[in-house]
Write a protein that holds these residues in place. Structure first.
Motif, short mmCIF file in Angstrom:
data_model
loop_
_atom_site.label_atom_id
_atom_site.label_comp_id
_atom_site.label_asym_id
_atom_site.label_seq_id
_atom_site.Cartn_x
_atom_site.Cartn_y
_atom_site.Cartn_z
N GLY A 1 0.83 -1.21 0.00
CA GLY A 1 0.00 0.00 0.00
C GLY A 1 0.85 1.25 0.00
O GLY A 1 2.06 1.22 0.19
N GLY A 2 0.21 2.40 -0.21
CA GLY A 2 0.94 3.66 -0.24
C GLY A 2 1.98 3.66 -1.33
O GLY A 2 1.73 3.24 -2.47
N ILE A 3 3.18 4.12 -0.99
CA ILE A 3 4.25 4.15 -1.99
C ILE A 3 4.92 2.79 -2.14
O ILE A 3 5.72 2.59 -3.05
CB ILE A 3 5.32 5.21 -1.64
N GLY A 4 4.61 1.84 -1.27
CA GLY A 4 5.22 0.53 -1.31
C GLY A 4 6.37 0.42 -0.33
O GLY A 4 6.83 1.39 0.25
N ARG A 5 6.83 -0.80 -0.13
CA ARG A 5 7.92 -1.06 0.81
C ARG A 5 9.23 -0.42 0.33
O ARG A 5 9.49 -0.34 -0.87
CB ARG A 5 8.13 -2.56 0.98
N LEU A 6 10.04 0.01 1.30
CA LEU A 6 11.32 0.64 1.00
C LEU A 6 12.45 -0.09 1.70
O LEU A 6 12.28 -0.60 2.81
CB LEU A 6 11.32 2.11 1.45
N ARG A 7 13.61 -0.10 1.07
CA ARG A 7 14.80 -0.62 1.72
C ARG A 7 15.25 0.35 2.82
O ARG A 7 14.84 1.52 2.85
CB ARG A 7 15.94 -0.78 0.70
N VAL A 8 16.15 -0.11 3.67
CA VAL A 8 16.68 0.74 4.72
C VAL A 8 17.35 1.98 4.13
O VAL A 8 17.16 3.09 4.62
CB VAL A 8 17.67 -0.04 5.61
N VAL A 9 18.13 1.81 3.06
CA VAL A 9 18.81 2.97 2.47
C VAL A 9 17.81 3.98 1.92
O VAL A 9 18.03 5.19 1.98
CB VAL A 9 19.81 2.52 1.38
N GLU A 10 16.70 3.48 1.39
CA GLU A 10 15.69 4.39 0.84
C GLU A 10 14.96 5.13 1.95
O GLU A 10 14.67 6.33 1.83
CB GLU A 10 14.73 3.59 -0.04
N GLN A 11 14.67 4.43 3.05
CA GLN A 11 14.07 5.10 4.20
C GLN A 11 15.02 6.15 4.76
O GLN A 11 14.61 7.27 5.09
CB GLN A 11 13.75 4.07 5.28
N HIS A 12 16.30 5.80 4.87
CA HIS A 12 17.30 6.71 5.40
C HIS A 12 17.47 7.93 4.49
O HIS A 12 17.58 9.07 4.97
CB HIS A 12 18.63 5.97 5.54
#
Length: 290
Positions: free
Chosen positions: A136-147
């Motif tokens: 949902g939303g923008i979709g799952r993100l990797r740790v680097v993308e969240q950071h």
């Protein structure tokens, strides 16, 4: 930190065609302006793979950046694909399963993987085709993308979202096929140890280079000579001779290769504090995100 004599950026593409217009390769050495490598009629994904294998055979001392994600989110749910018993356990096994499932897809395509009954469940394929396990939303993100988003170093998209101009999922999956087919011929950071000499591949995000080149946030695409010259001047790099056309794929590749030359000796970029060994092996990291 070791030194490199050449730097290249590959602006990649996940388009279905054999020779997508979106592939561009920018190269810069120690003394010359950056230039585009322009085979005829134009690059295919297999051409890029074969060029890399040639660099490996020649032991070229070059750092190559690819504008794609070399992993998928794992840390958030402790698996790439929840509810799939055969879900890979690290990035390299992910590359392998994507390539094996897509063995009959031409041009290093990934249609077979996206149509696989288990993989299909995790992606947003279209407005009316959303997998039941898409987050949902923008979709799952990797740790680097969240950071990256948290520290405002960029605005990475989820590879599980295949909709819209900003989607990067298809290009990333085709890139994983290419990486697997290299068969370990070139070390890929941060998955492999850094060799004393020879080529090395890293994941890059061209927006980081664009911001370093003082291009406006949200308007970082360059499509004329004046804009390219200004961006390269900000990176203390001379502008190449006139290009046949100033599309943003070509200018992204030239600007990012020039940025890589400027920053590759910075040890902080090779040892980001937020990247653990586990994250490095399972999800990878984007060079330049600290």
């Amino acid at each position: 930190m070791r030194n490199f004599s050449q730097f290249a950026c590959v602006d990649w593409s996940g388009a279905k065609s054999e020779r997508p217009a979106g592939i561009a390769v920018g190269l810069i050495g120690q003394d010359d302006p950056p230039n585009l490598l322009t085979p005829e009629p134009r690059w295919s994904r297999k051409d890029v793979r074969d060029w890399l294998l040639k660099l490996s055979r020649n032991n070229e001392d070059i750092l190559i950046g690819f504008d794609l994600s070399m992993g998928l989110p794992f840390q958030d749910q402790e698996t790439f694909f929840p509810e799939w018993d055969e879900s890979p356990t690290n990035a390299k096994s992910l590359w392998q399963i994507v390539d094996e499932i897509c063995a009959d897809d031409p041009f290093l395509g990934v249609s077979s993987f996206l149509e696989h009954p288990q993989a299909h469940r995790h992606f947003r394929h279209g407005k009316d085709d959303v997998g039941d396990l898409f987050d949902g939303g923008i979709g799952r993100l990797r740790v680097v993308e969240q950071h990256q988003r948290k520290t405002k170093q960029g605005n990475s998209a989820s590879c599980f979202n295949l909709v819209g101009a900003a989607q990067v999922g298809k290009s990333s999956l085709t890139g994983m096929r290419m990486l697997h087919q290299l068969g370990g011929a070139i070390p890929v950071w941060p998955f492999d140890p850094m060799p004393d000499r020879g080529p090395v591949i890293v994941e890059i995000y061209t927006t980081i280079a664009a911001l370093a080149a003082k291009l406006p946030k949200g308007r970082s695409k360059v499509r004329d000579r004046q804009g390219l010259k200004a961006a390269l001047e900000a990176l203390n790099t001379p502008c190449p001779h006139r290009l046949s056309q100033y599309d943003d794929h070509s200018t992204d590749a030239l600007i990012t290769a020039s940025w890589m030359k400027q920053v590759a000796s910075n040890s902080l970029l090779w040892n980001p504090a937020a990247m653990t060994d586990e994250i490095a092996q399972k999800e990878g990291w984007t060079f330049g995100v600290v």
